[in-house]
Design a protein around this motif. Structure first.
Motif, PDB file in Angstrom:
ATOM      1  N   UNK A 111     -68.386  54.007 -66.001  1.00 29.24           N
ATOM      2  CA  UNK A 111     -68.544  54.469 -67.385  1.00 29.24           C
ATOM      3  C   UNK A 111     -69.680  55.476 -67.514  1.00 29.24           C
ATOM      4  N   UNK A 112     -69.463  56.488 -68.337  1.00 30.79           N
ATOM      5  CA  UNK A 112     -70.497  57.479 -68.605  1.00 30.79           C
ATOM      6  C   UNK A 112     -70.954  57.431 -70.058  1.00 30.79           C
ATOM      7  N   UNK A 113     -70.182  56.758 -70.897  1.00 30.34           N
ATOM      8  CA  UNK A 113     -70.554  56.622 -72.307  1.00 30.34           C
ATOM      9  C   UNK A 113     -70.774  55.145 -72.636  1.00 30.34           C
ATOM     10  N   UNK A 114     -71.568  54.929 -73.650  1.00 24.35           N
ATOM     11  CA  UNK A 114     -71.970  53.571 -74.023  1.00 24.35           C
ATOM     12  C   UNK A 114     -71.563  53.291 -75.460  1.00 24.35           C
ATOM     13  N   UNK A 115     -71.038  52.108 -75.711  1.00 22.21           N
ATOM     14  CA  UNK A 115     -70.695  51.684 -77.069  1.00 22.21           C
ATOM     15  C   UNK A 115     -71.741  50.693 -77.563  1.00 22.21           C
ATOM     16  N   UNK A 116     -72.204  50.908 -78.780  1.00 22.23           N
ATOM     17  CA  UNK A 116     -73.144  49.988 -79.429  1.00 22.23           C
ATOM     18  C   UNK A 116     -72.499  49.491 -80.713  1.00 22.23           C
ATOM     19  N   UNK A 142     -65.327  47.081 -74.595  1.00 26.94           N
ATOM     20  CA  UNK A 142     -65.852  48.156 -73.750  1.00 26.94           C
ATOM     21  C   UNK A 142     -65.149  48.167 -72.399  1.00 26.94           C
ATOM     22  N   UNK A 143     -64.923  47.008 -71.820  1.00 27.49           N
ATOM     23  CA  UNK A 143     -64.234  46.930 -70.534  1.00 27.49           C
ATOM     24  C   UNK A 143     -62.825  47.504 -70.640  1.00 27.49           C
ATOM     25  N   UNK A 148     -69.380  51.627 -71.232  1.00 27.48           N
ATOM     26  CA  UNK A 148     -70.462  50.722 -70.890  1.00 27.48           C
ATOM     27  C   UNK A 148     -70.840  49.930 -72.138  1.00 27.48           C
ATOM     28  N   UNK A 149     -71.012  48.626 -71.996  1.00 24.33           N
ATOM     29  CA  UNK A 149     -71.393  47.797 -73.135  1.00 24.33           C
ATOM     30  C   UNK A 149     -72.862  48.016 -73.447  1.00 24.33           C
TER      31      UNK A 149
END
Length: 236
Positions: A111-116, A142-143, A148-149
């Motif tokens: 993953x290159x981006x992250x979710x919040x 996210x998975x 990325x979590x």
């Protein structure tokens, strides 16, 4: 020789019918802390930007996707009212909104981006079972979307708090439940459908170092009704 009917094999109830299942679909604070969630470099900026864009009220969840520089590339807000928090249901609704605002990254090796996730609610900024269900849902969504979590943040009437990190602040705070959502934040369908709002991809402004929406200038109405060309400003 005797004839008869064989007894029916016992059929296990579906996961949703098991009263203990929702309890297993949530993460305790210790589990969340040991999951290797990346720390936000500037959580206050992320929280302030999402609050300014979506103006959440209690029971509003905001899921946002950040790039490697912690810029918001997409976000969506929605109201989720439930009396029995279930991480499986939260996972599904988060995944639905992620699919609407940003393509998946499942083809990437890593993953290159992250979710919040920011959740606005009443009460104290301490961990609750509802928070645990949101954590479980965010990690699973996210998975399934190739992200990325990232951090889980609560927004209460007193303060905002990044659970599992111990970082927080008194501004911004959660809005009263009877505060109307600004019309500019709604979509045509969102006015009837849980006040859902979405944010497009953003890039930094080359001169003022502020993020702006991509695309051509759009017309904005001034106080006298005349159109005025401008670029749509994105949240910080």
């Amino acid at each position: 020789m005797s004839f008869g009917f064989a007894p029916h094999p016992q059929v296990s109830p579906p996961p949703s019918a098991d009263p203990a299942a929702p309890l297993s679909r949530m993460l305790e604070p210790a589990e969340w802390a040991s999951a290797g969630i990346p720390l936000l470099r500037n959580p206050r900026e992320v929280v302030t930007g999402l609050h300014d864009r979506h103006r959440p009220v209690p029971s509003t969840a905001i899921v946002a996707v950040l790039d490697s520089h912690e810029r918001v590339t997409a976000s969506a807000s929605f109201t989720e009212l439930t009396t029995a928090p279930d991480g499986w249901e939260f996972r599904n609704v988060l995944l639905t909104h992620l699919r609407r605002v940003i393509p998946h990254d499942l083809r990437l090796r890593a993953p290159v981006r992250t979710a919040v996730l920011l959740y606005c609610r009443e009460g104290e900024p301490l961990w609750t079972e509802t928070d645990g269900a949101w954590m479980w849902g965010l990690r699973d969504a996210c998975t399934l979307h190739g992200l990325r979590c990232g951090a889980y943040i609560t927004l209460t009437p007193d303060r905002w708090q990044v659970l599992g990190e111990g970082r927080g602040g008194r501004r911004p705070r959660g809005s009263p439940s009877n505060e109307p959502v600004p019309e500019a934040r709604r979509t045509a369908a969102g006015a009837r459908e849980n006040r859902r709002t979405t944010a497009p991809a953003e890039v930094p402004h080359p001169a003022a170092n502020l993020p702006v929406a991509r695309g051509r200038p759009v017309a904005r109405r001034t106080t006298d009704g005349a159109p005025e060309a401008h670029r749509q400003t994105a949240a910080r």
